[in-house]
Design a protein around this motif. Structure first.
Motif, PDB file in Angstrom:
ATOM      1  N   UNK A   1       0.839  -1.207   0.000  1.00 11.14           N
ATOM      2  CA  UNK A   1       0.000   0.000   0.000  1.00 11.14           C
ATOM      3  C   UNK A   1       0.872   1.256   0.000  1.00 11.14           C
ATOM      4  N   UNK A   2       1.892   1.276   0.861  1.00 16.57           N
ATOM      5  CA  UNK A   2       2.782   2.441   0.921  1.00 16.57           C
ATOM      6  C   UNK A   2       3.482   2.654  -0.423  1.00 16.57           C
TER       7      UNK A   2
ATOM      8  N   UNK B   1       0.729   3.815  -3.202  1.00 18.12           N
ATOM      9  CA  UNK B   1      -0.138   4.980  -3.042  1.00 18.12           C
ATOM     10  C   UNK B   1       0.520   6.216  -2.441  1.00 18.12           C
ATOM     11  N   UNK B   2       1.799   6.172  -2.164  1.00 10.87           N
ATOM     12  CA  UNK B   2       2.453   7.349  -1.587  1.00 10.87           C
ATOM     13  C   UNK B   2       3.682   7.707  -2.398  1.00 10.87           C
TER      14      UNK B   2
ATOM     15  N   UNK C   1      -7.289  -0.025  -5.235  1.00 13.44           N
ATOM     16  CA  UNK C   1      -7.615   1.077  -4.322  1.00 13.44           C
ATOM     17  C   UNK C   1      -7.532   2.415  -5.070  1.00 13.44           C
TER      18      UNK C   1
ATOM     19  N   UNK D   1      -7.375   6.292  -5.681  1.00 16.11           N
ATOM     20  CA  UNK D   1      -6.853   7.384  -4.858  1.00 16.11           C
ATOM     21  C   UNK D   1      -7.972   8.284  -4.334  1.00 16.11           C
TER      22      UNK D   1
ATOM     23  N   UNK E   1      -8.714   9.888  -0.531  1.00 21.49           N
ATOM     24  CA  UNK E   1      -8.853  11.307  -0.219  1.00 21.49           C
ATOM     25  C   UNK E   1     -10.176  11.605   0.448  1.00 21.49           C
TER      26      UNK E   1
ATOM     27  N   UNK F   1      -9.822  10.716   3.927  1.00 20.89           N
ATOM     28  CA  UNK F   1      -9.000  11.702   4.623  1.00 20.89           C
ATOM     29  C   UNK F   1      -9.828  12.943   4.965  1.00 20.89           C
TER      30      UNK F   1
ATOM     31  N   UNK G   1     -10.677  10.619   8.808  1.00 20.70           N
ATOM     32  CA  UNK G   1     -10.152   9.331   9.266  1.00 20.70           C
ATOM     33  C   UNK G   1      -8.626   9.358   9.190  1.00 20.70           C
TER      34      UNK G   1
ATOM     35  N   UNK H   1      -4.720   7.705   8.936  1.00 21.27           N
ATOM     36  CA  UNK H   1      -4.173   6.783   7.939  1.00 21.27           C
ATOM     37  C   UNK H   1      -4.380   5.324   8.312  1.00 21.27           C
ATOM     38  N   UNK H   2      -4.216   5.013   9.588  1.00 23.74           N
ATOM     39  CA  UNK H   2      -4.339   3.613  10.008  1.00 23.74           C
ATOM     40  C   UNK H   2      -5.770   3.150   9.912  1.00 23.74           C
TER      41      UNK H   2
ATOM     42  N   UNK I   1      -6.587   2.606   6.377  1.00 20.07           N
ATOM     43  CA  UNK I   1      -5.985   1.349   5.932  1.00 20.07           C
ATOM     44  C   UNK I   1      -6.836   0.157   6.368  1.00 20.07           C
TER      45      UNK I   1
END
Lengths: 329, 283
Positions: B98-99, B102-103, B168, B170, B174, B177, B181, B183-184, B187
């Protein structure tokens, strides 16, 4: 995305950039920059401890040796010192080393092409659609089944099937009146071990190739068929080129697995006295480390095997002109 | 026209024959172990190979009595190693994948390349240095010695990254976010469910890899109460060389050991070939 997308995602994504996810899911910088590191932390810590550290430690040990002073008694009399490349020289000139390397080379030449050839053949037959659905399903499950059988258990089953007193193969030969060959004799052991690997690996590779085939739209074949192309021509000219990326990846993974063969000969040993303790390079590593307590020689041999594996697999990927994996960014 | 049809018919018969031959080859050892485990120690080496007998239950009782049911302990250990190892490895892979998918962050391509190199490292070559390092901290011959190395799977991370990138969107991240919520939470509540089908595949790959592993536990473990089934059966077979009566236990043990994994395969068949669209992403 019709059938079998997940497996195709797994397997042919690596080399089939055409089916990438569109740039719609593009990344935008996240606001809290610590987040990705937190998500990566467990993986990176474990990677460092259990992959990177052992590799460097093996490299370090391969350059060390024990020096014995005096009579070699007492704790202080044995000290570890730098050894230069002497462990490598020792490993390469060990009379057991070259035969084990040649044996595994021959073993790889038997196993990898046979296994992948059979896997490709079976996948094409399953995909040909002329076969009855029920038979095709039965064959697919049956051929995939050995993947669920650990190499130790597979070797055990085949080991008994090879034993002249148990083997149905012996019965078969005797029924026709020919003296049966002893499958565990020194001439045939290599083939006996190769058969176990082929039995265990064909199904998985078949599923990988079959899934790649199913992901191809049938419209691609239709026009060829209308033009009068035979099934064979379609398979050779259209289907095989399409699954080539999957074949390349299965080839590399099979090669890596083949060079580390260990469980099969170790399990057959009690049944076949033709298998020595240094039958494969990895068995020699094991013997050096645990029977002879010579971890330095074992480390040097491990490094040689790892380097050889890297050279062979990357060399192959270079040869066929592909990158190991599709790195989108 | 008739010859053409006949020709096609022949070809189809040939294809069917080849497939059935392939299936027969793959089923032969399984059929054999099914039959052989019904034979008594004497019959194993004397009666016709494919002639079944009636001693299956006696053999299971013998196996059960071997050192107070040690065999079942091996089975339980294997389930523990494979189940816990694969579950933890899947979670860690999902987080890392995931990291990476998506980052954007510094060092991302370095991390990814290191993981790719890890995929090509011959796994069992690590076993001896892993043993020596764990011996330094006194952790060999424990459950951890087998579990910890199985928690990391570069291939699992690689797959999870593909699944995260594909499954997933993006926009959803968002939206989550904006809803406030963390990040954890995002996830756990949004990302994991979306990656579900892909993660089952990651889990299965690692589960089979750990279940089938031989060299790592063979090197790490000295206490036979900690053995997984592969190391246990290997030991039984070695004993059989001196006391052939053990062979029936080996054969019966081999049969019982493959039943759970075959059942798992048949039950989860669709995960070896599933439609990603069923994973709930309609972007």
């Amino acid at each position: 995305m019709e059938k079998g997308s997940a497996m195709s995602l797994i397997i042919d994504k690596p080399a089939a950039p055409a089916r990438q996810v569109p740039a719609k899911a593009a990344k935008r910088p996240a606001k809290r920059s610590g987040t990705p590191y937190a998500f990566l932390a467990p993986a990176m810590i474990l990677f460092t401890l259990f992959l990177a550290a052992p590799i460097f430690y093996a490299g370090y040990l391969s350059l060390r040796k024990v020096q014995v002073s005096g009579l070699g008694l007492g704790a202080k009399s044995r000290t570890e010192v730098w050894a230069g490349l002497s462990n490598y020289a020792r490993s390469l000139t060990d009379p057991d080393f070259l035969p084990s390397v040649l044996r595994v080379g021959a073993y790889g030449l038997i196993v990898v092409p046979t296994m992948l050839g059979l896997a490709l053949l079976m996948a094409l037959l399953l995909d040909a659609a002329r076969t009855r659905e029920s038979i095709s399903k039965f064959a697919r499950i049956s051929i995939f089944l050995p993947y669920a059988v650990p190499a130790v258990v597979a070797s055990l089953l085949w080991g008994f099937l090879y034993l002249p007193r148990v083997s149905p193969i012996t019965d078969l030969f005797e029924a026709v009146g020919i003296t049966a060959p002893n499958l565990l004799s020194s001439d045939l052991t290599l083939w006996a071990v190769a058969n176990i690997a082929i039995w265990g690996g064909t199904g998985f590779n078949m599923i990988v190739i079959y899934t790649a085939l199913r992901a191809v739209p049938t419209s691609l074949y239709e026009s060829a068929r209308i033009d009068g192309a035979s099934d064979f021509t379609i398979a050779w000219r259209i289907k095989i080129p399409i699954v080539m990326p999957s074949l390349v990846m299965t080839f590399v993974f099979s090669l890596i697995a083949t060079l580390q063969v260990f469980a099969e000969p170790m399990t057959l040993r009690p049944l076949a006295n033709t298998i020595s303790t240094t039958w494969t390079p990895l068995m020699k590593v094991y013997r050096d480390a645990f029977t002879r307590n010579d971890i330095y020689a074992a480390a040097a041999t491990s490094v040689i095997i790892a380097l050889a594996t890297f050279i062979v697999s990357f060399g192959f990927l270079k040869l066929v002109g592909r990158r190991a994996f599709n790195q989108e960014d | 026209m008739t010859t053409m049809t006949a020709k096609k018919q022949n070809r189809s018969t040939l294809a069917t024959t080849l497939l059935i031959l392939g299936a027969a080859y793959c089923l032969l050892p399984v059929l054999w172990v099914l039959i052989a485990s019904s034979k008594s120690a004497g019959e194993l080496f004397s009666t016709f190979t494919l002639a079944p007998s009636t001693h299956l239950w006696d053999n299971i009782v013998d196996l059960n009595n071997y050192r107070d049911g040690l065999y079942w302990r091996w089975m339980a250990n294997t389930a523990l190693y494979a189940g816990v190892g694969a579950a933890v490895s899947t979670l860690i892979s999902a987080m890392a994948g995931f990291a990476l998918a998506k980052f954007e962050f510094r060092g991302k391509s370095f991390v990814f390349n290191v993981i790719l190199a890890g995929v090509l490292v011959p796994g069992v070559i690590l076993a001896i240095p892993q043993y020596l390092l764990l011996a330094k901290v006194g952790m060999t011959n424990t459950y951890w010695a087998v579990l910890l190395p199985s928690f990391i799977s570069p291939y699992g991370i690689y797959l999870a990254r593909i699944f995260a990138a594909a499954a997933v969107p993006t926009e959803i991240l968002e939206a989550s976010r904006i809803d406030g919520a963390g990040d954890w939470r995002t996830f756990a509540r949004v990302v994991l469910p979306m990656m579900r089908t892909g993660l089952v595949t990651v889990f299965l790959f690692q589960f089979v890899a750990v279940w089938n592993n031989f060299m790592l536990p063979y090197i790490m473990l000295g206490d036979d109460k900690l053995y997984p089934i592969t190391v246990g059966l290997n030991g039984l077979l070695n004993q059989g060389a001196n006391q052939p009566a053990m062979y029936t236990s080996v054969v019966t043990g081999a049969l019982l050991s493959i039943i759970p994994l075959i059942a798992l395969f048949l039950a989860l068949q669709r995960y070896w070939q599933v439609d990603l669209a069923a994973g709930g992403v309609k972007a």
